[in-house]
Design a protein around this motif. Structure first.
Motif: not given
Length: 209
Positions: A57-65, A75-77, A121-128, A130-137
């Motif tokens: 999601f770090a590399f594909a997140g922006n493409i998905i958005l 997504l930040r909100v 999933l989802p304990l370590l790499s859940g929605p939170g 994933i959202s944080a990684v995409i927002v940071l990127m």
């Protein structure tokens, strides 16, 4: 923001969101009947999978958005609201239903692939996460900052691996109450991060209207 400051911000953001010490309580309960070798194998496989999900999601997140025509600030909100919900449960020393429910934990106790669900999933790499990684990127200013975020992801899950492999010893040293105190503390920091994400995202949305 210089490279070191950005790395510290990225790492602390990811570490607080993933919150491995908080996840240890669930990990111990799911692996309590296993041998040390079996427990460590579950730890290795779950951390690797969670890391790969975050990296994807770090590399594909922006493409998905872009595919769904979603703005990073939106997504930040949304991510901030989600993280605040998780943080609220953490500050009350509860397992967040946004990550995993009590029913899901009970159902997972009899399964052999708990390293996939619910640990990776989802304990370590859940929605939170994933959202944080995409927002940071999405907020990275260039290739150098994106590499810094990748390094922060690597370090976060490397620490997770150490914590999970030594989970039983950590539990003996700090105890259940110590873990609850740490969970509440991480919840407070996560709430602050969530407020920052919502306020920054909302302000950018208003500016772009």
């Amino acid at each position: 923001m210089d490279g070191i400051s950005f790395f510290i911000y990225s790492f602390m953001s990811l570490f607080v969101v993933v919150s491995p010490i908080s996840a240890v309580v669930t990990f111990i309960s799911l692996t309590s009947k296993m041998t040390f070798e079996e427990k460590n194998e579950i730890a290795n496989k779950s951390i690797v999978l969670a890391f790969l999900i975050a990296l994807f999601f770090a590399f594909a997140g922006n493409i998905i958005l872009e595919l769904f025509s979603i703005n990073v600030d939106s997504l930040r909100v949304a991510g901030g609201i989600l993280l605040f919900s998780i943080a609220f449960d953490m500050m009350n020393a509860k397992i967040s239903s946004e990550r995993i429910t009590e029913e899901e934990i009970k159902q997972s106790e009899e399964r052999e692939d708990i390293w996939v669900f619910p640990i990776a999933l989802p304990l370590l790499s859940g929605p939170g996460t994933i959202s944080a990684v995409i927002v940071l990127m999405g907020s990275a200013g260039g290739v150098d900052q994106k590499l810094i975020i990748v390094l922060a992801i690597v370090l976060t899950f490397a620490i997770c691996l150490v914590i999970f492999r030594f989970s039983r010893r950590i539990h003996k040293i700090i105890g259940y109450n110590g873990m609850l105190v740490f969970t509440r503390l991480m919840g407070l920091f996560l709430a602050a991060l969530a407020v920052d994400l919502v306020s920054t995202g909302a302000l950018n949305i208003v500016r772009n209207i």
